[in-house]
Design a protein around this motif. Sequence first.
Motif, PDB file in Angstrom:
ATOM      1  N   GLU A 163       0.831  -1.210   0.000  1.00 37.92           N
ATOM      2  CA  GLU A 163       0.000   0.000   0.000  1.00 37.92           C
ATOM      3  C   GLU A 163       0.864   1.259   0.000  1.00 37.92           C
ATOM      4  N   ALA A 164       1.935   1.247   0.799  1.00 36.24           N
ATOM      5  CA  ALA A 164       2.834   2.409   0.858  1.00 36.24           C
ATOM      6  C   ALA A 164       3.569   2.600  -0.468  1.00 36.24           C
ATOM      7  N   ILE A 165       3.985   1.506  -1.074  1.00 37.13           N
ATOM      8  CA  ILE A 165       4.693   1.588  -2.353  1.00 37.13           C
ATOM      9  C   ILE A 165       3.793   2.196  -3.423  1.00 37.13           C
ATOM     10  N   LEU A 166       2.544   1.729  -3.474  1.00 42.91           N
ATOM     11  CA  LEU A 166       1.625   2.230  -4.499  1.00 42.91           C
ATOM     12  C   LEU A 166       1.193   3.673  -4.217  1.00 42.91           C
ATOM     13  N   GLU A 167       1.088   4.039  -2.953  1.00 44.24           N
ATOM     14  CA  GLU A 167       0.763   5.430  -2.621  1.00 44.24           C
ATOM     15  C   GLU A 167       1.889   6.356  -3.078  1.00 44.24           C
ATOM     16  N   ALA A 168       3.127   5.925  -2.851  1.00 47.43           N
ATOM     17  CA  ALA A 168       4.279   6.714  -3.304  1.00 47.43           C
ATOM     18  C   ALA A 168       4.303   6.811  -4.823  1.00 47.43           C
ATOM     19  N   CYS A 169       4.007   5.690  -5.499  1.00 47.32           N
ATOM     20  CA  CYS A 169       3.978   5.697  -6.974  1.00 47.32           C
ATOM     21  C   CYS A 169       2.894   6.634  -7.496  1.00 47.32           C
ATOM     22  N   THR A 170       1.749   6.637  -6.825  1.00 50.16           N
ATOM     23  CA  THR A 170       0.653   7.522  -7.234  1.00 50.16           C
ATOM     24  C   THR A 170       1.049   8.991  -7.098  1.00 50.16           C
ATOM     25  N   LYS A 171       1.713   9.339  -5.994  1.00 57.05           N
ATOM     26  CA  LYS A 171       2.155  10.717  -5.789  1.00 57.05           C
ATOM     27  C   LYS A 171       3.236  11.099  -6.799  1.00 57.05           C
ATOM     28  N   MET A 172       4.171  10.191  -7.075  1.00 60.26           N
ATOM     29  CA  MET A 172       5.221  10.477  -8.050  1.00 60.26           C
ATOM     30  C   MET A 172       4.648  10.548  -9.460  1.00 60.26           C
ATOM     31  N   SER A 173       3.591   9.789  -9.704  1.00 61.41           N
ATOM     32  CA  SER A 173       2.924   9.845 -11.002  1.00 61.41           C
ATOM     33  C   SER A 173       2.314  11.225 -11.234  1.00 61.41           C
ATOM     34  N   ALA A 174       1.725  11.788 -10.180  1.00 64.05           N
ATOM     35  CA  ALA A 174       1.090  13.102 -10.304  1.00 64.05           C
ATOM     36  C   ALA A 174       2.103  14.195 -10.606  1.00 64.05           C
ATOM     37  N   THR A 175       3.330  14.041 -10.120  1.00 59.64           N
ATOM     38  CA  THR A 175       4.373  15.054 -10.345  1.00 59.64           C
ATOM     39  C   THR A 175       5.340  14.649 -11.469  1.00 59.64           C
ATOM     40  N   LYS A 176       5.030  13.516 -12.123  1.00 60.10           N
ATOM     41  CA  LYS A 176       5.877  12.982 -13.196  1.00 60.10           C
ATOM     42  C   LYS A 176       7.333  12.827 -12.749  1.00 60.10           C
ATOM     43  N   THR A 177       7.454  12.203 -11.581  1.00 56.82           N
ATOM     44  CA  THR A 177       8.776  11.890 -11.040  1.00 56.82           C
ATOM     45  C   THR A 177       9.137  10.470 -11.437  1.00 56.82           C
ATOM     46  N   GLY A 178      10.194  10.323 -12.220  1.00 61.24           N
ATOM     47  CA  GLY A 178      10.597   8.998 -12.692  1.00 61.24           C
ATOM     48  C   GLY A 178      11.077   8.117 -11.552  1.00 61.24           C
ATOM     49  N   ALA A 179      10.697   6.850 -11.597  1.00 64.68           N
ATOM     50  CA  ALA A 179      11.097   5.914 -10.545  1.00 64.68           C
ATOM     51  C   ALA A 179      11.088   4.489 -11.084  1.00 64.68           C
ATOM     52  N   ILE A 180      11.959   3.665 -10.526  1.00 62.91           N
ATOM     53  CA  ILE A 180      11.950   2.237 -10.851  1.00 62.91           C
ATOM     54  C   ILE A 180      12.205   1.464  -9.559  1.00 62.91           C
ATOM     55  N   ILE A 181      11.206   0.702  -9.153  1.00 61.04           N
ATOM     56  CA  ILE A 181      11.216  -0.011  -7.875  1.00 61.04           C
ATOM     57  C   ILE A 181      11.228  -1.509  -8.150  1.00 61.04           C
ATOM     58  N   VAL A 182      12.275  -2.187  -7.701  1.00 59.12           N
ATOM     59  CA  VAL A 182      12.422  -3.627  -7.903  1.00 59.12           C
ATOM     60  C   VAL A 182      12.159  -4.336  -6.580  1.00 59.12           C
ATOM     61  N   ILE A 183      11.210  -5.265  -6.584  1.00 61.48           N
ATOM     62  CA  ILE A 183      10.858  -6.009  -5.373  1.00 61.48           C
ATOM     63  C   ILE A 183      11.360  -7.443  -5.516  1.00 61.48           C
ATOM     64  N   GLU A 184      12.256  -7.822  -4.635  1.00 66.12           N
ATOM     65  CA  GLU A 184      12.847  -9.163  -4.705  1.00 66.12           C
ATOM     66  C   GLU A 184      11.855 -10.215  -4.234  1.00 66.12           C
TER      67      GLU A 184
END
Length: 260
Positions: free
Chosen positions: A120-141
């Motif tokens: 939930e925290a990961i997706l909330e962060a992705c949603t906020k970064m999406s709104a500001t068009k902040t590039g990110a790449i998150i790899v979950i092992e």
Amino acid sequence: MDFFGFLNFGLLDFIEIILVAVLLYYVYKLVKGTAAINIFIGIVIIFVIWQITKALDMKVLSTIFGAFIDVGILALFIVFQQEIRKFLLMIGSTNFATKRSFVKHFKFLKQEINTDTDVEAILEACTKMSATKTGAIIVIERNNSLEFVKDSGDTMGMDVNVPTLETIFFKNSPLHDGAIIIEGNRVTATRVILPVSKSTIIPQRFGLRHRAAVGITEKTDALVLVVSEETGQVSYIRDGEFVFYKGIEVLQEMLENDLS
């Protein structure tokens, strides 16, 4: 010859059938969505025909197909070298003593979702970064070790939460370049350089960030979330493929199921 003799099989025969089915399932998962899937299906068809010709005592055809199968073993190692590497990596790096027990590898035996990762925290962060068009790449092992790529970045030991993820990928942050690795509920590495996929089927609109996400999921069973810096779109990549979803709630459910 007893026509119904094939029905007289014991416990070991039953176990063998189950193991063969599981093996074929995982081989199919490895090649699904790649050009190798057509080759895999062709090999299965030829093998079935070979067994039929042997059962019907068609000596010429069974000899021809048998010779093809024998010679084809070497060809398989050449054609499927990437898939074989991924399969061996999956087997070699799986630790059955960890929280992901052997039973959890069989989806039909799972009764509930259980993951330490704060999806939930990961997706909330992705949603906020999406709104500001902040590039990110998150790899979950998951099961496969990511040590071979972690060494290219900086070692970290931070809990997964929204402020941490936003801070890492903030455009003026020295950590925003590259990918981050999440193990359990900890960010264990930042500024990680991922292997870039050479696949020709990735649409041209996707850049190196997405190709890197596809690349690491081709070589391991990791899950990757990518936030596009150009469009703000959040992409989910698994098994070397883009996974389409409708809504963040659906994506959360998919992630939790894939991590369980």
